[in-house]
Design an enzyme around this catalytic site. Structure first.
Site, short mmCIF file in Angstrom:
data_model
loop_
_atom_site.label_atom_id
_atom_site.label_comp_id
_atom_site.label_asym_id
_atom_site.label_seq_id
_atom_site.Cartn_x
_atom_site.Cartn_y
_atom_site.Cartn_z
N HIS A 185 -15.23 30.93 16.52
CA HIS A 185 -15.70 29.67 15.97
C HIS A 185 -15.27 28.50 16.86
CE1 HIS A 185 -16.96 31.65 12.25
NE2 HIS A 185 -17.52 30.52 11.90
N LYS B 107 -13.91 36.23 2.54
CA LYS B 107 -13.21 36.31 1.25
C LYS B 107 -12.26 35.14 1.15
CE LYS B 107 -9.16 38.32 3.05
NZ LYS B 107 -7.75 38.07 2.83
#
Lengths: 279, 186
Positions: free
Chosen positions: B37, B102
């Site tokens: 990222h 999650k």
């Protein structure tokens, strides 16, 4: 004096890295089953059943239970009559290197916390040694995932905060962790000692099988009380809601200073792994 | 409700999804964690293209274990998504439609989900062996030096996921525990 060649320690650590990552300790698997059977919320019960399916798949396909095969925390109880022939610590690192390579485990260690280059072999291990009487060497490998590790907390409470302060801190830690540490969680709680010691106690508490309460009835009762309270929070498996937020909780304590009440909570997940061999 | 979706997806595909629904996802899914990222942001800052077509795409926050010989992938469960919070709104604004991971997200991500008609789906945390069975193909497409954090193109079939954040502001991490506690009080 008994001599243990360093190569034997290496081989043991390598085996334990693989075993710990593919087979859940029986006490953790049993706690998961007991919680599934007692779970009143249907979605939560289904989620727990899927976590059990995952254990079966891992066994069947020879896969790690979780892809975060962790930082390799290695605990050694070294008998004082043992002479290790060779470099003891290097033998452990070499065992991690071999186990993580041969076992197709993920390499998750960076050499420096800020410059962050992966070491490529999951070394170094995080080694804790205790010298004990006797001529045996007990090796325990705990692969510790960081999704849960990151949710761990430590506080230097005031003695006046007492047991209520400790309970509040533990429950608050679980509430803040919420869905992040892959609930149902396992909690290691350290109380007492010093700033550094209390964190070590909390980590050490994760080594105790979940079906084994603290030998001191006072702390065994506190463990049971905290577990019950945490399982009324409603976070549930994976944070989707339900009763089963925590599978088990162990408290370890140490004498402390008149002015202090350190407390630490080491958060672990439903894949709380450990494997032991006695050499 | 259970929905079957195939990537790339449109806003319309995602509109019916509500927090708590389940999704069986098929098609192409790209993997990216923290380091990938960060590099994507550097590419965008430099005015360059992302390493994959972002429109309607699904990003899975995962660093799998190495595959054994003859296997497609190793264990492949989700990592904690909150570490991607700093990056996700920018990618969602560029067209990324599905985030898979999650754990909780911050308000900026929730706002970006609603603004873009996107979704945040949870894979079962700590169930890496189960997730591996849904992956049919794997190819590292860039940043191999990142090891387990390299960007991989996965072809998945019926990947079982749960809707956490929907395009209408729903959040299962709030509504799920509240529903359970509400039932307890009855």
């Amino acid at each position: 004096m008994r001599t243990i060649p360093a190569a034997e320690i290496t081989a043991s650590v390598a085996r334990l890295c693989v075993r710990a990552n593919t087979v859940l300790p029986p006490d953790v698997a049993a706690a998961l089953e007991a919680c599934r059977a007692a779970e009143p919320w249907p979605l939560a019960g289904e989620t727990l059943a899927l976590l059990q399916d995952n254990l079966a798949q891992a066994r069947k396909r020879d896969l790690p239970i979780c892809q975060d095969t962790g930082m390799s925390c290695v605990f050694v109880e070294l008998g004082q009559e043992v002479h290790v022939e060779g470099d003891f610590e290097e033998a452990i690192h070499q065992g991690v290197r071999q186990g993580y390579g041969q076992g197709y485990l993920r390499k998750s260690m960076v050499a420096d916390p800020l410059r962050r280059v992966n070491t490529g072999d999951n070394t170094p291990a995080s080694i804790t040694v205790r010298i004990v009487p006797g001529d045996q060497c007990t090796v325990t490998v705990v692969p510790k995932g960081f999704g849960s590790e990151n949710m761990s907390r430590l506080a230097m409470l005031k003695p006046a905060d007492g047991v209520e302060g400790v309970k509040h801190f533990v429950v608050e830690t679980v509430r803040l962790a919420g869905p992040n540490p892959c609930p149902p969680m396992v909690l290691g709680v350290g109380i007492g000692g010093s700033f550094d010691k209390v964190a070590a106690l909390a980590k050490h508490a994760l080594l105790r099988p979940l079906n084994q309460p603290n030998p001191d009835p006072y702390y065994a009762a506190l463990e049971a009380e905290l577990l019950e309270e945490i399982n009324t929070l409603g976070i549930g498996p994976q944070g989707f809601g339900g009763k089963t937020t925590c599978l088990g909780l162990a408290i370890e304590t140490a004498p402390t200073h008149v002015a202090g009440l350190p407390v630490a909570v080491n958060v672990s997940c439903h894949v709380t792994r450990r494997a032991t061999e006695v050499l | 409700m259970q929905y079957k979706l195939t990537t790339p997806v449109t806003r319309e595909d995602l509109a019916p999804l509500k927090a708590g629904d389940t999704v069986l996802l098929s098609g192409t899914v790209y993997t990216a964690r923290d380091a990938a990222h960060k590099r994507m942001m550097e590419l965008l800052d430099a005015g360059k293209e992302l390493p994959f077509p972002v429109e309607g795409s699904a990003l899975y926050y995962v660093g799998p274990t190495p595959e054994r010989p003859g296997e497609v992938i190793g264990s492949a469960g989700p990592t904690t998504s909150g570490r991607m919070d700093a990056y996700s709104p920018r990618l969602l604004d560029l067209g990324q439609a599905i985030m898979i991971g999650k754990g909780a997200r911050n308000q900026e991500v929730k706002d970006a989900v609603v603004r873009n008609g996107a979704v945040y789906l949870a894979a079962l945390g700590g169930a890496g062996a189960l997730m591996a069975a849904c992956v049919k193909k794997l190819e590292v497409i860039c940043w191999e030096d990142l090891g387990c954090e390299a960007v991989r193109r996965l072809e998945v079939e019926n990947m079982p996921l749960t809707v956490i954040l929907d395009a209408h502001g729903g959040d299962l991490y709030e509504s799920g525990p509240a529903a359970y506690l509400g039932r307890e009080r009855k």
